[in-house]
Design an enzyme around this catalytic site. Structure first.
Site, PDB file in Angstrom:
ATOM      1  N   HIS A  97       3.496  20.781  15.879  1.00 60.66           N
ATOM      2  CA  HIS A  97       4.711  21.598  15.715  1.00 60.66           C
ATOM      3  C   HIS A  97       4.627  22.811  16.639  1.00 60.66           C
ATOM      4  O   HIS A  97       3.542  23.351  16.869  1.00 60.66           O
ATOM      5  CB  HIS A  97       4.849  22.035  14.250  1.00 60.66           C
ATOM      6  CG  HIS A  97       6.168  22.674  13.969  1.00 60.66           C
ATOM      7  ND1 HIS A  97       6.412  23.999  14.259  1.00 60.66           N
ATOM      8  CD2 HIS A  97       7.325  22.174  13.469  1.00 60.66           C
ATOM      9  CE1 HIS A  97       7.672  24.276  13.934  1.00 60.66           C
ATOM     10  NE2 HIS A  97       8.244  23.187  13.454  1.00 60.66           N
ATOM     11  N   GLU A 103      12.071  19.234  19.198  1.00 61.37           N
ATOM     12  CA  GLU A 103      12.431  20.524  18.611  1.00 61.37           C
ATOM     13  C   GLU A 103      12.435  21.593  19.697  1.00 61.37           C
ATOM     14  O   GLU A 103      11.388  22.189  19.986  1.00 61.37           O
ATOM     15  CB  GLU A 103      11.428  20.897  17.516  1.00 61.37           C
ATOM     16  CG  GLU A 103      11.400  19.912  16.372  1.00 61.37           C
ATOM     17  CD  GLU A 103      11.004  20.572  15.057  1.00 61.37           C
ATOM     18  OE1 GLU A 103      11.812  20.510  14.117  1.00 61.37           O
ATOM     19  OE2 GLU A 103       9.928  21.181  14.985  1.00 61.37           O
ATOM     20  N   GLY A 127      14.855  28.155  13.928  1.00 64.26           N
ATOM     21  CA  GLY A 127      14.983  29.366  13.127  1.00 64.26           C
ATOM     22  C   GLY A 127      15.885  30.421  13.750  1.00 64.26           C
ATOM     23  O   GLY A 127      15.909  31.567  13.309  1.00 64.26           O
ATOM     24  N   ASN A 135      10.661  20.247   6.653  1.00 64.32           N
ATOM     25  CA  ASN A 135       9.455  21.033   6.936  1.00 64.32           C
ATOM     26  C   ASN A 135       9.609  22.374   6.223  1.00 64.32           C
ATOM     27  O   ASN A 135      10.361  23.230   6.671  1.00 64.32           O
ATOM     28  CB  ASN A 135       9.307  21.213   8.451  1.00 64.32           C
ATOM     29  CG  ASN A 135       8.152  22.140   8.801  1.00 64.32           C
ATOM     30  OD1 ASN A 135       7.368  22.533   7.935  1.00 64.32           O
ATOM     31  ND2 ASN A 135       8.043  22.489  10.080  1.00 64.32           N
ATOM     32  N   SER A 163      17.497  24.359  13.681  1.00 65.59           N
ATOM     33  CA  SER A 163      18.720  24.856  13.049  1.00 65.59           C
ATOM     34  C   SER A 163      19.673  23.745  12.601  1.00 65.59           C
ATOM     35  O   SER A 163      20.887  23.894  12.691  1.00 65.59           O
ATOM     36  CB  SER A 163      19.428  25.867  13.971  1.00 65.59           C
ATOM     37  OG  SER A 163      18.605  26.995  14.205  1.00 65.59           O
ATOM     38  N   LYS A 195       7.446  24.654   5.952  1.00 63.67           N
ATOM     39  CA  LYS A 195       6.635  25.723   6.571  1.00 63.67           C
ATOM     40  C   LYS A 195       5.823  26.436   5.487  1.00 63.67           C
ATOM     41  O   LYS A 195       5.397  25.793   4.526  1.00 63.67           O
ATOM     42  CB  LYS A 195       7.547  26.642   7.381  1.00 63.67           C
ATOM     43  CG  LYS A 195       8.415  25.821   8.363  1.00 63.67           C
ATOM     44  CD  LYS A 195       9.055  26.594   9.456  1.00 63.67           C
ATOM     45  CE  LYS A 195       9.811  25.620  10.369  1.00 63.67           C
ATOM     46  NZ  LYS A 195      10.458  26.260  11.495  1.00 63.67           N
ATOM     47  N   GLU A 255       5.186  25.814  16.199  1.00 65.69           N
ATOM     48  CA  GLU A 255       4.526  26.997  15.617  1.00 65.69           C
ATOM     49  C   GLU A 255       3.009  26.845  15.656  1.00 65.69           C
ATOM     50  O   GLU A 255       2.287  27.840  15.776  1.00 65.69           O
ATOM     51  CB  GLU A 255       5.064  27.231  14.189  1.00 65.69           C
ATOM     52  CG  GLU A 255       6.495  27.774  14.244  1.00 65.69           C
ATOM     53  CD  GLU A 255       7.383  27.392  13.070  1.00 65.69           C
ATOM     54  OE1 GLU A 255       6.868  26.974  12.017  1.00 65.69           O
ATOM     55  OE2 GLU A 255       8.615  27.522  13.215  1.00 65.69           O
TER      56      GLU A 255
END
Ligand code: 13P
Length: 250
Positions: free
Chosen positions: A96, A168, A174, A10, A214, A12, A98
């Site tokens: 996701h 996730e 991150g 991904n 991560s 992003k 985000e």
């Protein structure tokens, strides 16, 4: 049938078309002939033509990070499943964290998008995961079950075969703070049990559940050694071709 692992990148909101092309130029030779796992890249929509064209004939699938639930319409700034398919995307991420956090994507929207992806033959990767406060309050299992039940509402067992789930944990995205293989496997076990409750044991046993948060070359082997972990969804460490290739070759 053992589940074939899927190792997914991904990207992003990173890379220009030129940078995407450079990645492909170095990445594809590094993974040429790798058949043990499926490999998929998820770039921004503006990069799809470049990445799809570079991946032609290679062992790498290309997908979108998001899509709208309508096949077309007056939705300024959005991208439709028809548009994504027309430029060669075969997969899409859905829900996701985000998207949930910054764009108010609810389980109901995730559900609508999942229906759309399945109707149009695009492989959906449904992302779920708890935030830190939920984990610390002991609510991880309840959160994951709610997210899965919300996402899968109205999906028939016979239609569910293409679905991939990605666990996730938001606190691991991150942050450099990875879930231990045991913590991840426990969450995957909860997710698979919920899929079994909703869609039956056979669908649940065949469904791939990826881990994301991560993932790096240094921790990929231990995570992927878990029977419950059927692949990885990689953010930061997927941006460089050598580090993503090292994860593919865990
Ligand atoms: P990181 O690998 O950068 O933690 O990102 C994980 C992720 O969000 C993949 O979708």
């Amino acid at each position: 049938m053992p589940r074939k692992a899927l190792i997914a990148a991904n990207w992003k909101m990173y890379k220009t078309p030129g940078q995407a092309q450079s990645f492909m130029d170095t990445f594809l030779p590094l993974v040429a002939g790798h058949t043990r796992d499926e490999i998929a890249l998820f770039p921004s929509p503006v990069l799809l033509p470049t990445v799809v064209s570079a991946a032609e004939g290679a062992n790498v699938a290309v997908g979108a990070q998001n899509m709208h639930f309508a096949a077309e319409g007056a939705y300024t700034g959005e991208t439709s499943v028809l548009q994504l398919k027309a430029v060669g995307a075969t997969h899409t991420l859905i829900g996701h964290s985000e998207r949930r956090q910054y764009f108010a994507e609810s389980d109901a929207i995730v559900n609508k998008k999942l229906h759309t992806a399945l109707q149009h033959g695009v492989v959906p990767i449904v992302c779920v995961g708890e935030v830190l406060e939920e984990r610390e309050a002991g609510h991880t299992g309840a959160v994951l079950k709610t997210q899965i039940a919300g996402a899968f509402a109205g999906i028939a067992p016979g239609a569910a075969t293409p679905i991939v789930v990605a666990y996730e944990p938001v606190w691991a995205i991150g942050t450099g703070r990875t879930a231990t293989p045991e913590i991840a496997a426990e969450a995957h076990h909860i997710l698979r049990a919920e899929v079994a409750r909703l869609l039956g044991a056979e669908v649940a046993a065949a469904m791939r559940i990826l881990y994301g948060g991560s993932v790096k070359p240094e921790n990929a082997t231990a995570l992927l050694a878990q029977d419950e972990i059927d692949g990885a969804l990689v953010g930061g460490a997927s941006l460089k071709s050598d580090s993503f290739a090292a994860i593919v070759q865990y």
